[in-house]
Design a protein around this motif. Structure first.
Motif, PDB file in Angstrom:
ATOM      1  N   HIS A   1      -3.919  -4.099   2.043  1.00 53.42           N
ATOM      2  CA  HIS A   1      -5.139  -3.407   1.848  1.00 53.42           C
ATOM      3  C   HIS A   1      -5.801  -2.733   3.276  1.00 53.42           C
ATOM      4  O   HIS A   1      -6.107  -1.594   3.030  1.00 53.42           O
ATOM      5  CB  HIS A   1      -6.281  -4.589   1.419  1.00 53.42           C
TER       6      HIS A   1
ATOM      7  N   ASN B   1      -6.691  -3.584  -5.101  1.00 53.17           N
ATOM      8  CA  ASN B   1      -7.806  -3.069  -5.791  1.00 53.17           C
ATOM      9  C   ASN B   1      -7.725  -1.661  -6.324  1.00 53.17           C
ATOM     10  O   ASN B   1      -8.255  -1.385  -7.425  1.00 53.17           O
ATOM     11  CB  ASN B   1      -9.106  -3.136  -4.832  1.00 53.17           C
TER      12      ASN B   1
ATOM     13  N   ASP C   1       0.884  -1.003  -0.053  1.00 60.48           N
ATOM     14  CA  ASP C   1      -0.083  -0.039  -0.060  1.00 60.48           C
ATOM     15  C   ASP C   1       0.983   1.386   0.072  1.00 60.48           C
ATOM     16  O   ASP C   1       0.628   2.114   0.902  1.00 60.48           O
ATOM     17  CB  ASP C   1      -0.982  -0.063   1.112  1.00 60.48           C
TER      18      ASP C   1
HETATM   19 FE   LIG Z   1      -6.379  -2.047  -1.106  1.00 60.64          FE
END
Ligand SMILES: [Fe+2]
Ligand SMILES: [Fe+2]
Length: 659
Positions: A566, A446, A384
């Protein structure tokens, strides 16, 4: 100006042609007006949209149209003179235009049965998928809308229609034949009349297709973009100049297109003009991909077409040179092969710009090939990194200070995968001090949104969204948790096969693998307060249940450690097997999502699987020596806050959590 007519035709054709002639005459007058002055002549039909690219029409962040919707100005778009007229320069990175109105309104305005999109454009560089004007979605099977653009060194017109034979959600990418010369003006025009797609360049027919027929098939949602190829997961801004763009709901005839070109054709003979403020330079400085025991890849991206080679050797007195390959002469990949295992090398990238004597050289870089199974090695894990180059830059410098062999990134490398700027000016820029010295092994988060940029900038084994690699005595399995991972899924079955093959080798005594690791983005176990059930309003599922089926494989094949991201905080579980915490066997699940994304925190209730949890940016450093593994976690001040030691033979787990 006389449109060319066929001598034999039916009455209805005659009527249509007469209408067309009237329309063409009127369009010609209109276009004549457009190209002479900055206002519109109103003798003809109004265009559906018309923009002149001149700072005079910019009000704040809005480009006022001559007709149709105003455009939002993204980035900086300086005005340049072209004779008595003006144009705007786009940087190929941040700057382009999008319609300010919502798609529903734009969709109602865009032509349905026939269309003409006319533009004056000058491209400094080209791309595989480039856009001058776009209103489309191209996602897997759902290809809808249209794009006037370019593909490598020719112009292109892509279109999807509802026709009887082709209303299949597939676009036809019609490409022209005229080679694009960097910095030279071109009149580029796309025409569709319900049965035939045409691409016109400088008044000449450059390509034609009858693959599509019927009304244009528009997406349910999209954005009208000018100066970019833009859909929900791709954004390729144009680098160069825009003079004007006009959209009509009529199919222009050849004579009109010729006339429109003739009127302003002196632009075509103007000398090429590239962005004088831009030096020839690396857009993305050299970085490393996929080290094996005898190979590694060196990649870089340039802002101008060029030839790239890499000099390398065991000292900075380079002994070998390899020429890089490139799909577009901008992004380059050099494959260094037949190297010695676990050996240090130095390298330098040499760039030769076409038409220039001098060249540019990358900074001196270093790398080492993968270790043999008996040799200790170490790596960093940092997830991240998204949208925070200051933090991930600092963490990567701490990581580099510990001299890892490579880096694992459990997803969300950037905040918005389709935005090139985030890859170029955020992720690769801040991480380069580490990445020009160690390869990184990523998975998709994502936030990548499965964007083409991920696949463009990574050079991983196919299909790239999942892959495995061995380093020393460890096997790493890298998965895409955005895609299906249930028992029926391709990824689950691939992983099962890989782990079974490994176990078979272990039983046969032919395996040199001691450790098994896996990384994917969404955490199987997490105590985060709001991502997996809002703890203040209801119960947590303690992790992502969609991903949980994978843990069956980890239990069955004794996976050692799982690295997830995440959740933007740190968490480490006790060993878990069959859903229960164990003292002496099982898999440790770690969330290492503290590479830069906005911080999150654990809920107030401690789940039994939790060993250590911490809010704060961080990275993890893992050192492996035979059957011993040491894991250390460091915060944004470089301070150690968690350690774990695993001893494989007896599965003894020692851990220390520091204040
Ligand atoms: Fe994520
Ligand atoms: Fe994230």
């Amino acid at each position: 100006m006389t449109p060319l007519l066929n001598s034999k035709r039916s009455c209805s054709q005659e009527r249509k042609l007469k209408m067309s002639i009237r329309c063409v005459n009127r369009i010609a007058i209109l276009f004549f007006g457009l190209t002479c002055v900055s206002g519109l002549a109103h003798e003809g039909p109004d265009p559906k949209a018309c923009w002149l690219f001149d700072g005079a029409f910019v009000d704040g962040k809005s480009l006022k149209s001559q007709a149709g919707p105003n455009l939002e100005v993204l980035g900086s778009v300086p005005t340049e003179k072209v004779g008595k007229l003006n144009c705007m320069r786009l940087d190929g990175n941040e700057s382009f235009f999008v319609a300010q109105d919502a798609w529903d309104k734009i969709r109602n305005l865009l032509p349905s049965s026939s269309i003409t999109v006319s533009s004056w454009v000058s491209l400094d560089s080209t791309l595989e998928n480039g856009g001058i004007v776009s209103a489309f979605q191209d996602n897997g099977d759902a290809e809808t809308g249209w794009v006037l653009g370019y593909n490598q060194n020719v112009f292109s017109f892509a279109l999807s229609t509802r026709g009887a034979d082709d209303g299949d959600g597939k676009m036809t990418y019609l490409t022209g034949k005229t080679a694009i010369e960097p910095g030279k003006w071109c009149h580029v025009c796309a025409v569709y009349d319900g049965t035939t797609m045409q691409l016109w360049v400088n008044g000449q027919l450059d390509g034609e297709s009858t693959e599509q027929s019927g009304n244009i098939l528009y997406p349910k949602d999209a954005r009208l973009a000018v100066g970019a190829y833009l859909d929900s997961n791709e954004s390729f801004p144009l680098e160069g100049r825009l003079g004007q763009v006009v959209i009509y709901d009529l199919a222009a005839k050849p004579a009109w297109i010729a006339h429109d070109f003739e009127h302003q054709k002196h632009w075509v003979s103007l000398p090429a003009k590239l962005d004088s403020s831009k030096e020839f330079e690396f857009l993305i400085k050299p970085y490393l991909q996929f080290a094996t025991k005898d190979s590694i890849k060196v990649m870089c991206e340039l802002n101008r077409p060029a030839k790239v080679s890499v000099k390398y050797g065991e000292t900075s007195k380079f002994t070998d040179t390899v020429v890089a390959v490139s799909p577009d002469r901008l992004l380059h990949t050099a494959s260094l092969e037949n190297l010695k295992p676990e050996t240090g090398y130095y390298y330098q990238v040499i760039v030769e710009e076409e038409g220039r004597e001098d060249n540019i050289r990358g900074e001196l870089g270093s790398f080492q090939t993968a270790s043999l199974p008996r040799t200790p090695f170490a790596f960093a894990v940092m997830g991240d990194t998204q949208g925070n180059p200051a933090v991930n830059g600092k963490l990567s410098q701490y990581a580099w200070a510990l001299r890892p062999n490579f880096l694992i990134i459990p997803g969300d490398l950037v905040d918005d995968g389709p935005v090139k700027n985030q890859w170029v000016n955020e992720f690769f820029a801040s991480m380069n001090p580490l990445m020009r010295r160690v390869p990184f092994y990523p998975v998709l988060g994502n936030h990548e949104r499965n964007a083409d940029f991920y696949y463009r900038y990574m050079d991983l084994p196919a299909p790239e969204y999942y892959y495995s690699f061995q380093y020393g005595n460890a096997m790493f399995f890298m998965l895409d948790s955005n895609k299906k991972v249930d028992e029926e899924s391709e990824q689950y079955q691939w992983l099962e096969k890989q782990l079974q093959a490994l176990e078979d080798r272990e039983k046969a005594g032919t395996s040199d693998v001691t450790w098994k690791f896996v990384s994917y983005h969404h955490p199987s176990y997490s105590s985060d307060e709001d991502d997996y059930g809002n703890l203040w309003k209801g119960k947590s599922t303690w992790g992502d249940m969609r991903i949980r089926p994978l843990t069956k494989l980890f239990d069955r094949y004794a996976m050692d450690v799982v690295w997830n991201g995440h959740i933007h905080s740190y968490e480490r579980t006790w060993p878990i097997i069959n859903g229960n915490v164990s003292e002496d066997s099982g898999t440790i699940y770690m969330i290492t999502g503290g590479g830069g994304g906005g911080l999150e925190q654990a809920g107030p209730i401690r789940p039994p699987f939790q060993n250590n949890v911490r809010r704060g940016h961080h990275f993890v450093f893992v050192a492996v020596n035979g059957s011993t593994l040491e894991l250390k976690s460091f915060d944004l001040e470089g301070k150690l806050f968690d350690t774990v030691t695993l001893k494989k033979a007896s599965r003894v787990v020692e851990s220390t959590s520091l204040p």
